[in-house]
Design an enzyme around this catalytic site. Structure first.
Site, PDB file in Angstrom:
ATOM      1  N   ARG A   1       1.070  -1.242   0.142  1.00  0.00           N
ATOM      2  CA  ARG A   1      -0.106   0.286   0.025  1.00  0.00           C
ATOM      3  C   ARG A   1       0.346   1.266  -0.015  1.00  0.00           C
ATOM      4  O   ARG A   1       2.281   1.235   0.699  1.00  0.00           O
ATOM      5  CB  ARG A   1      -0.531  -0.071   1.415  1.00  0.00           C
ATOM      6  N   GLY A   2       0.232   2.219  -0.351  1.00  0.00           N
ATOM      7  CA  GLY A   2       0.995   3.756  -0.280  1.00  0.00           C
ATOM      8  C   GLY A   2       2.553   3.441  -1.434  1.00  0.00           C
ATOM      9  O   GLY A   2       1.909   3.487  -2.282  1.00  0.00           O
ATOM     10  N   ILE A   3       3.170   4.789  -0.853  1.00  0.00           N
ATOM     11  CA  ILE A   3       4.304   4.438  -1.676  1.00  0.00           C
ATOM     12  C   ILE A   3       4.845   3.259  -2.161  1.00  0.00           C
ATOM     13  O   ILE A   3       5.395   3.914  -3.062  1.00  0.00           O
ATOM     14  CB  ILE A   3       4.640   5.572  -0.467  1.00  0.00           C
TER      15      ILE A   3
ATOM     16  N   ASP B   1       7.943  -9.526   8.067  1.00  0.00           N
ATOM     17  CA  ASP B   1       8.157  -8.500   9.191  1.00  0.00           C
ATOM     18  C   ASP B   1       9.905  -7.994   9.567  1.00  0.00           C
ATOM     19  O   ASP B   1      10.693  -8.639  10.159  1.00  0.00           O
ATOM     20  CB  ASP B   1       8.032  -9.043  10.996  1.00  0.00           C
TER      21      ASP B   1
ATOM     22  N   GLY C   1       7.889   1.641   6.889  1.00  0.00           N
ATOM     23  CA  GLY C   1       7.957   2.097   8.095  1.00  0.00           C
ATOM     24  C   GLY C   1       6.833   2.740   9.063  1.00  0.00           C
ATOM     25  O   GLY C   1       6.250   2.920   8.035  1.00  0.00           O
TER      26      GLY C   1
ATOM     27  N   TYR D   1       9.826   9.636  15.134  1.00  0.00           N
ATOM     28  CA  TYR D   1      10.476   9.398  13.723  1.00  0.00           C
ATOM     29  C   TYR D   1      11.157   9.981  13.732  1.00  0.00           C
ATOM     30  O   TYR D   1      11.802   9.511  12.378  1.00  0.00           O
ATOM     31  CB  TYR D   1       8.227   9.761  13.506  1.00  0.00           C
TER      32      TYR D   1
ATOM     33  N   LYS E   1      14.405   8.671  10.967  1.00  0.00           N
ATOM     34  CA  LYS E   1      14.355   9.201   9.352  1.00  0.00           C
ATOM     35  C   LYS E   1      15.464   9.905   9.341  1.00  0.00           C
ATOM     36  O   LYS E   1      16.667   9.986   8.626  1.00  0.00           O
ATOM     37  CB  LYS E   1      13.871  10.091   8.774  1.00  0.00           C
TER      38      LYS E   1
END
Ligand code: NDP
Length: 231
Positions: free
Chosen positions: A8-10, A44, A74, A137, A141
């Site tokens: 999903r997502g990016i 995982d 992430g 976070y 990053k």
């Protein structure tokens, strides 16, 4: 090519973009269902055993080692420092930074042998700017930047490039989880005055994976609508 968190997502947008460009792509998924149109393996990234098993399956599927890795998986667990538990901090760092270390380390095994490869790490503008309520976070990053730049130096002579993509807000579940007020605040701070679509991140990832980007390494590439400019 392998994209972690590609269900999903990016990550999904990157994987679909690679597939559309004619590449053999695999994705890892964790709690989501794997996408119907892509080869997926469950993994995982907080488990070294899972990472090892996933790479073995992907290498079998691709018929060789992973040539391009997009370390995208992430999580965020936002809260102010005084309310942030050890677990909030450790889980985010163990997923975003240590998890990326696990998959990158495994991927480099084949890349070093092949004397070529592309490592593309999905960081965030927040890693450069900081963000109240996201100390865990942002630390994870920002850590990716030092990690990537060290590897760029270690692996450059093997023709392996290591680059970081630093998106601003992107329309995915991660942003959907924020309050309307927080989302509006975020967008208001972006010079382009909107969040990115996942495809806009995928386009830049595809470029960094392409032959045209062979001489780019150790770069932190902002795809943030101008939010982080100057950093
Ligand atoms: P989503 O929340 O939509 O997706 C997160 C992805 O990470 C999912 O595919 C999920 O897999 C995977 N994942 C989470 N934990 C694990 C784990 N322990 N092991 C394996 N996979 C895991 O996020 P986005 O698509 O928005 O984010 C992708 C990346 O981009 C993240 O690294 C994020 O920090 C970064 N980013 C996002 C921004 C945004 O505004 N959206 C801005 C800047 C950076 P599954 O669903 O299968 O559990």
């Amino acid at each position: 090519m392998l994209v972690t968190g590609g269900a999903r997502g990016i990550g999904l947008a990157c994987a679909r973009r690679f597939a559309a460009d004619g590449h053999d792509v695999a994705v890892t998924y964790h709690s989501s269902a794997p996408p119907d149109d892509l080869f997926g393996v469950k993994c995982d990234i907080t488990s070294a055993d899972d990472v090892e098993a996933a790479f073995s399956q992907v290498e079998e599927h691709l018929g060789g080692p992973v040539e391009v890795l997009v370390a995208n998986a992430g999580i965020a667990r936002d809260t102010l420092l005084l309310r942030m538990s050890d677990d909030d901090f450790e889980t985010v760092v163990d997923t975003n930074l240590v998890g990326t270390f696990r998959v990158v380390k495994r991927a480099t095994r084949g890349m070093i042998r092949a004397r070529s490869g592309r490592l593309i790490l999905i960081s965030s503008v927040v890693g450069l700017l900081g963000s109240a309520g996201q100390a865990n976070y942002a630390a994870s990053k920002a850590g990716l930047v030092g990690f990537a730049r060290s590897l760029a130096r270690e692996l450059g002579s093997r023709a392996i490039t290591v680059n970081v993509i630093a998106p601003g807000p992107v329309e995915t579940d991660m942003i959907a989880a924020l309050t309307d007020e927080r989302r509006a605040e975020l967008t208001a701070a972006v010079p382009l005055a909107r969040a990115a679509s996942p495809d806009e991140i995928a386009g830049v990832v595809a470029f960094v994976a392409s032959d045209d980007a062979a001489y780019i390494t150790g770069a932190v590439i902002p795809v943030d609508g101008g939010l982080g400019m100057g950093h």
